[in-house]
Every structure is written in C-alpha cells, then in structure tokens.
Design a protein around this motif. Structure first.
Motif, short mmCIF file in Angstrom:
data_model
loop_
_atom_site.label_atom_id
_atom_site.label_comp_id
_atom_site.label_asym_id
_atom_site.label_seq_id
_atom_site.Cartn_x
_atom_site.Cartn_y
_atom_site.Cartn_z
N LEU A 1 -9.77 11.17 7.12
CA LEU A 1 -8.66 10.49 6.44
C LEU A 1 -8.05 9.39 7.30
CD1 LEU A 1 -6.82 13.42 4.62
CD2 LEU A 1 -8.45 11.77 3.69
N VAL A 2 -8.01 9.60 8.62
CA VAL A 2 -7.42 8.59 9.50
C VAL A 2 -8.27 7.33 9.51
CG1 VAL A 2 -6.78 8.04 11.89
CG2 VAL A 2 -6.24 10.28 10.95
N SER A 3 -9.58 7.49 9.70
CA SER A 3 -10.47 6.32 9.70
C SER A 3 -10.46 5.64 8.34
CB SER A 3 -11.89 6.71 10.10
OG SER A 3 -12.41 7.66 9.19
N SER A 4 -10.36 6.43 7.27
CA SER A 4 -10.28 5.86 5.92
C SER A 4 -9.02 5.02 5.76
CB SER A 4 -10.30 6.99 4.88
OG SER A 4 -10.06 6.49 3.59
N PHE A 5 -7.91 5.49 6.33
CA PHE A 5 -6.65 4.75 6.26
C PHE A 5 -6.79 3.39 6.94
CE2 PHE A 5 -2.74 3.59 8.58
CZ PHE A 5 -1.88 3.36 7.51
N PHE A 6 -7.36 3.37 8.15
CA PHE A 6 -7.50 2.11 8.88
C PHE A 6 -8.50 1.17 8.19
CE2 PHE A 6 -5.70 4.73 12.32
CZ PHE A 6 -4.68 3.89 12.70
N ASN A 7 -9.53 1.73 7.55
CA ASN A 7 -10.45 0.89 6.78
C ASN A 7 -9.74 0.25 5.59
OD1 ASN A 7 -12.66 1.42 8.40
ND2 ASN A 7 -13.34 3.17 7.19
N ASP A 8 -8.84 1.02 4.96
CA ASP A 8 -8.07 0.48 3.83
C ASP A 8 -7.15 -0.66 4.28
OD1 ASP A 8 -9.19 2.20 2.05
OD2 ASP A 8 -7.44 3.50 1.82
N ILE A 9 -6.50 -0.48 5.44
CA ILE A 9 -5.59 -1.51 5.94
C ILE A 9 -6.34 -2.83 6.09
CG2 ILE A 9 -4.21 -2.24 7.94
CD1 ILE A 9 -2.89 -0.06 6.25
N LYS A 10 -7.58 -2.74 6.56
CA LYS A 10 -8.38 -3.95 6.77
C LYS A 10 -8.94 -4.49 5.46
CE LYS A 10 -12.20 -5.74 9.58
NZ LYS A 10 -13.22 -5.41 10.60
N SER A 11 -9.57 -3.63 4.67
CA SER A 11 -10.26 -4.10 3.45
C SER A 11 -9.29 -4.57 2.38
CB SER A 11 -11.16 -3.00 2.90
OG SER A 11 -10.41 -1.86 2.53
N TYR A 12 -8.12 -3.92 2.27
CA TYR A 12 -7.12 -4.34 1.29
C TYR A 12 -6.15 -5.39 1.84
CZ TYR A 12 -8.37 -0.47 -1.89
OH TYR A 12 -9.03 0.38 -2.75
N HIS A 13 -6.32 -5.74 3.12
CA HIS A 13 -5.44 -6.71 3.79
C HIS A 13 -3.97 -6.32 3.58
CE1 HIS A 13 -4.17 -11.03 4.83
NE2 HIS A 13 -4.68 -10.46 5.90
N VAL A 14 -3.66 -5.10 4.00
CA VAL A 14 -2.33 -4.50 3.78
C VAL A 14 -1.30 -5.11 4.72
CG1 VAL A 14 -1.01 -2.35 3.86
CG2 VAL A 14 -3.34 -2.36 2.93
N GLY A 15 -0.14 -5.48 4.17
CA GLY A 15 0.95 -6.03 4.98
C GLY A 15 2.18 -5.15 4.98
N LEU A 16 2.24 -4.15 4.10
CA LEU A 16 3.37 -3.22 4.04
C LEU A 16 2.89 -1.89 3.48
CD1 LEU A 16 6.47 -2.65 4.20
CD2 LEU A 16 6.61 -3.43 1.82
N VAL A 17 3.22 -0.81 4.19
CA VAL A 17 2.92 0.55 3.73
C VAL A 17 4.22 1.17 3.22
CG1 VAL A 17 2.13 2.85 4.40
CG2 VAL A 17 1.01 0.83 5.36
N ILE A 18 4.17 1.79 2.03
CA ILE A 18 5.34 2.46 1.46
C ILE A 18 5.06 3.95 1.39
CG2 ILE A 18 6.91 2.61 -0.51
CD1 ILE A 18 6.23 -0.20 -1.27
N VAL A 19 5.99 4.76 1.91
CA VAL A 19 5.82 6.21 1.92
C VAL A 19 7.15 6.89 1.59
CG1 VAL A 19 3.92 6.25 3.58
CG2 VAL A 19 6.27 6.34 4.41
N TYR B 1 0.85 -1.20 0.00
CA TYR B 1 0.00 0.00 0.00
C TYR B 1 0.89 1.25 0.00
CZ TYR B 1 -3.80 3.02 1.98
OH TYR B 1 -4.75 3.98 2.25
N ILE B 2 0.82 2.04 -1.07
CA ILE B 2 1.54 3.32 -1.14
C ILE B 2 0.59 4.42 -0.67
CG2 ILE B 2 2.64 5.00 -2.66
CD1 ILE B 2 3.45 2.72 -4.50
N TYR B 3 1.04 5.23 0.26
CA TYR B 3 0.19 6.30 0.80
C TYR B 3 0.77 7.65 0.38
CZ TYR B 3 -2.86 8.82 4.06
OH TYR B 3 -3.81 9.64 4.61
N LEU B 4 -0.02 8.44 -0.37
CA LEU B 4 0.43 9.74 -0.89
C LEU B 4 -0.55 10.82 -0.46
CD1 LEU B 4 1.36 8.66 -4.54
CD2 LEU B 4 2.93 9.00 -2.62
#
Length: 468
Positions: free
Chosen positions: A295-313, A229-232
C-alpha cells in the motif's frame, strides 16, 4: 498562456521540440507545423498541437495564423523554404516576432526577425574545450540545465524571503545581480523584486525551483502538483462518518479545482463502496485497491502518476503515526478535515513559533487564502521569545503589500491553542516538518505549538512541506 508557433523540419528541429517538451514552463501552448509528421510520445496534448503541411503554402499557413501568436520559431533545412515561410508570415502578420535558426548566411533587416547563427553557437561551444581560455557563464557546465539564472518577478513567492529560510536541497543560490551589481548571497540576505538569481543544482530540481519562483497567487496546489487526492483506508475509518467527510472534501476540491481522485484501500464495506462510486464524474476518479499488499509503494506511485498536489484525509487517518509518516515522506501538502462544516471557514489561522519555518511556506499560505477567500491571522504568543517571530511578521507584512492581502497580527499573552479552541470558523495552517511524525504521546509535554497540533484536532488543518 502564450501561444508559440514552431515551424519545423529535420533532425535539429526534432531535437529542439524534444527539449521544449521537457522544458519546465507550463505557461506556453505550442503549435507545431511539420513538413513530415513525427511522433512525440511525451508531448502533453494540452500544451502541444501538431499539424502536417508545407508552410511555404500561404493558404495553409494563413488558416493557422488567424490565431494570435506571441512569436514564431523557424527551424528548417532549406534556405529557400525559410525565406518563403518568412514572406508568408509577413504578408499576414507585419509585426510578429520571428526567431530563425540560420544555418546559412541569410540576412534580413526586419527588426522583429532574430537570426540565430548556428555556426557561431557551435564554434562558441567548441571554444570551451581549448586550454587556457576563460569560459563565459552561458557555456559553463555540461549544458543540461545545471546552471540557471532566473529573474524574480514582483509578485513572486520568493520576494522578501531571507535566503537562510529557503530550503536548498540539491540546489543553491550562488549569486544575486541587483541593479546590474553582483551581490554575494548569505543567510540574512533578503531577495528583492527584479533580482536576477544565479542557481546551481540538479537540473530536475532547478526546474521545480524555477516554477516556484515564477509562480503567482491562484496556482495552488502548484508547484507541488496539479490534482487533489482523497485517501481512505477502510481499516482506519469510522464508516458512518465517511459520506459526510467526502462531501466536505468535495467542497474543498471545488475551491481548488483540478481533478479529484478518491483512493480507497482495504475495502470492506461494499455498501459504502457503491456510494463512493456514485461520485464518479468527468473530473472525479474513484480508484479502489483490493490488494492489501504494497500500500505504501502504491501511494507513492499514485502521487507521481496522478501528479498529486494536495492530499485530503479525515482525522482518523492523520492520527495514525504510520500514515502521518508516509504523508510526510511524500512532501505533499495534507488537508485534514475535521467534523465541522467546511463552508463556514473564513480565517486561515497561523501560530507563530520560535523557528522561521512559516517564512518558508508563506507563499503557499497566501495562495491557499486567495483560493479559499480566507483572511490571514498570525497569532503571536507574547510569553515566548520574539526575535524569530518579529522577522516572520516583517516577512508577512511585506508580502501582504505585494499580494494586496491583509494580515491580522494578534499579540496576546493567552496561549493561542486555548484561544483557537473556542473559535469555529477557521482552518489552521502549519509547516509539515519531521517533528510532526513523532507519536503524539511524546509531544504531550512539549511547549512547541507545532508539535501540539493535535490539541486542535477538532478543527480543519493544512500541513505544508517546508521544502519545494
């Protein structure tokens, strides 16, 4: 991946399939034959294949048995159907292991057929409710997975870890069986290959622990998640550097595989947005959030729904105190990419500290180095206390033998941060602990190498959570 064939009929079979769907292993693929189709909306299509036909038909079953199955499980309501199904399987597969739910008094002398007597299981469970009768271990608790025993395989990420450094939040190792002897756990006890661990805790947490124990090299970003997951955040970025950052991030994604999600928030440069959209492909998702609220709650929803294992920034995002705190709360590894050529990285560099957090994340470090084909370097600053460091060095040396991965120990009186600043072909790996969420201004005068991570801001860094 092991292929399991389940031949099902009736309510018991339906309940069993639901339990399998909720199970914690991803190492099996299930082929489910139903006499009457029932829908299982939570079933992962990649792991569950459903067929509707009568398994007493040799012709129909024979087509499915052309595949190689590890075992067959039969849960049916009619004893004649069970016997005919077994006969059909045996006419094609002579040695295939068959597990049968026996509701009747069926008997079979075949050594590869296991008859599970349902009446014995029910009476054993009812026995637990009688007063003054001792309860055996397999029936303790409410039977929802709050008590679990796991055999630690030779290549496990838990091997040669001291129990004291394993983060045990909402779960505990309560007993160890080694060579058929009970060993009571303590902080100094080291886990050995083939130890049988008895664990108690929240069932969902234990599922994650099970995956972590059974995990071998080459699975990263598991057990944290599956995808990258890339976060921009456009408000925090230098727009001129975004394209180069994305190209480096995509190179990293190719090393790890899986699906890549490019998340853009606070979009303001529409020319740049169009360029980002061009990266869309079969395994690259571009997700743009035009709503500046939540945006914060959206980020945590993404982590769960996309099953994120690594964030790239990029650097600018991780430098932001609020962003760093948000990433820490997600308990997900973060790869911070600097303005350097990512393809030239050949070493994973780790600076030993005065705590033993590096022992907690050792398996992930070995996993990352395996995926990225990196050498592992441990920097031991000899001007600091050595007791905790020596135990960490011992742990990494043991793991290097298990994973056939060499570890270079660098002992030096020169501050490793200064030394690494003159080196280009490395990525620094650090434990992602609460102290890294402190504003950098308050860490300037610290002697803790982890809090001084920003001194190596010009280099790529990976931050690994210390808890599972």
């Amino acid at each position: 991946m092991k292929k399991i064939l389940i031949i099902s009929e009736g309510e018991t079979a339906e309940h069993f399939i639901n339990r399998v769907i909720d199970a914690y292993t991803s190492e099996n693929i299930y082929y489910i034959v139903q006499t009457k189709a029932k829908k299982f909306p939570n079933a992962n299509p990649a792991r569950f294949k459903f067929y509707e036909f009568d398994p007493t038909s040799l012709y129909k079953l024979a087509n499915l048995l052309k595949m190689e199955f590890a075992q067959v499980m039969i849960l049916m309501d009619n004893p004649m159907d069970v016997e005919n199904t077994i006969k059909n399987i045996r006419s094609i597969k002579k040695q295939l292991r068959i597990i049968v739910l026996n509701k009747w008094k069926l008997k079979n002398e075949d050594s590869n057929i296991v008859m599970i007597n349902s009446k014995q299981i029910l009476s054993s469970r009812m026995l637990d409710y009688l007063p003054n009768v001792p309860v055996i271990a397999q029936n303790v608790g409410i039977g929802e997975g709050e008590i679990m025993e796991v055999l630690v395989p030779f290549g496990s990420s838990f091997v040669y870890k001291h129990i004291g450094v394993i983060e045990q939040k909402e779960w505990r190792i309560v007993a160890i069986y080694r060579n058929r002897k009970l060993i009571m756990p303590n902080r100094r006890r080291m886990i050995q290959p083939n130890d049988l661990l008895v664990m108690v805790g929240d069932p969902e947490v234990l599922k994650s622990v099970y995956r972590a124990i059974k995990r071998e090299l080459g699975q990263f970003p598991e057990p944290f998640g599956s995808n990258i997951y890339i976060y921009l955040d456009m408000d925090l970025l230098n727009h001129k550097k975004v394209e180069k950052f994305i190209s480096r991030a995509i190179f990293a994604h190719q090393k790890f595989g899986r699906t890549l999600i490019i998340k853009v928030v606070n979009p303001s440069n529409f020319e740049l947005l169009w360029k980002i959209k061009e990266y869309r492909s079969q395994n690259v998702i571009v997700d743009i959030n035009y709503n500046a609220k939540g945006l914060v709650s959206s980020f945590f929803n993404d982590i769960k729904s996309y099953h994120v294992g690594l964030v790239i920034v990029p650097n600018e995002i991780f430098e932001n105190h609020k962003m760093r705190s948000m990433f820490y709360d997600a308990h997900i590894p973060v790869l911070k990419i600097a303005e350097k050529n990512f393809s030239l990285v050949k070493d994973a560099s780790i600076i030993l500290g005065e705590n033993r957090d590096l022992e907690k994340i050792s398996s992930t470090i070995f996993d990352i180095s395996e995926k990225m084909n990196l050498n592992i370097e441990l920097y031991n600053y000899t001007n600091e206390a050595q007791d905790a460091k020596e135990q960490v060095v011992e742990h990494y040396t043991n793991l290097s033998a298990i994973f056939s991965k060499s570890v270079k120990i660098i002992k030096d009186s020169e501050n490793p941060i200064k030394k690494l600043n003159h080196k280009d072909d490395f990525i620094q790996i650090l434990p992602f602990t609460k102290k890294l969420t402190v504003k950098n201004f308050y860490s300037i005068f610290s002697t803790d190498s982890e809090r001084l991570y920003f001194k190596l801001d010009n280099h790529h860094q990976i931050f690994i959570p210390v808890q599972i």
